[in-house]
Design an enzyme around this catalytic site. Structure first.
Site, short mmCIF file in Angstrom:
data_model
loop_
_atom_site.label_atom_id
_atom_site.label_comp_id
_atom_site.label_asym_id
_atom_site.label_seq_id
_atom_site.Cartn_x
_atom_site.Cartn_y
_atom_site.Cartn_z
N THR A 199 4.33 -3.62 -0.21
CA THR A 199 3.83 -2.49 0.23
C THR A 199 4.92 -1.65 0.31
OG1 THR A 199 2.26 -1.77 1.87
CG2 THR A 199 4.32 -2.70 2.76
N GLY A 250 1.32 3.82 9.63
CA GLY A 250 1.33 3.07 8.39
C GLY A 250 2.04 1.79 8.83
N SER A 280 8.64 -3.15 0.73
CA SER A 280 9.46 -3.48 -0.31
C SER A 280 9.95 -2.41 -1.29
CB SER A 280 8.28 -4.34 -1.35
OG SER A 280 7.60 -5.39 -0.59
#
Length: 185
Positions: A12, A58, A137
């Site tokens: 992600t 998020g 990531s």
């Protein structure tokens, strides 16, 4: 499969960009298990409205863990309406000290349009420099791209979208299937 054999969930990239009176949070949709893409359309950016105050969040990390944290954040926001900083600090304190929450593996980017924070399980509530926050990531790739684009005439959403596109070109755990939420101060 033992824990040592489990290849680990990856994948992600979440970015928050402030420009002017607008904050945009964008996240890709990829979830990978080892070298395999499990899902390409996950929705990792959410809008919460506890007590009538909008907050955009998020998350990166374990989905179940992130949902647990989002629920906790929402309850903290209901207890302290319109006080994102206080709710974030309370969540980080609980996350760091509660034996159950300590095991959760996720990170959050949260904003109410006025404030922008990264919340971690280490007890951190970080207000990012330059109005840009990134996790996951491909977070460092997106962060670098957004920092470079922030000096241009682009708006917050365009910066976030272009930074995410750059991260998706570099990071194999990031794709171009975006969820984008915008909020104004």
């Amino acid at each position: 499969m033992s824990n040592s054999d489990f290849p680990g969930w990856h994948g992600t990239t979440i970015i928050g960009v402030r420009k002017g009176d607008e904050v945009v949070v964008a996240g890709d949709g990829q979830v990978s298990l080892g070298q395999t893409v499990i899902k390409g359309s996950a929705r990792k950016v959410r809008r919460l409205s506890p007590g009538g105050y909008d907050v955009v969040c998020g998350f990166a990390g374990s989905t179940a863990d992130a949902f647990t944290l989002l629920e906790r954040l929402e309850s903290k926001l209901e207890a302290t309406p319109g006080q994102l900083q206080r709710a974030s600090v309370e969540l980080a304190k609980d996350w760091r000290t509660d034996k159950y929450l300590q095991k959760l593996e996720a990170m959050l980017i949260v904003t109410d349009g006025a404030e922008l924070y990264i919340i971690t399980g280490a007890g951190d509530v970080l207000e990012p420099e330059h109005g840009i926050a990134a996790i996951g990531s491909g977070g460092n790739y997106a962060l670098a791209a957004a920092r470079g684009l922030s000096a241009t005439d682009l708006g917050a959403e365009d910066i976030a979208r272009q930074a995410m596109a750059i991260a998706a070109d570099i990071c194999v755990y990031t794709n171009g299937n975006l969820t984008v939420e915008s909020i104004k101060a």
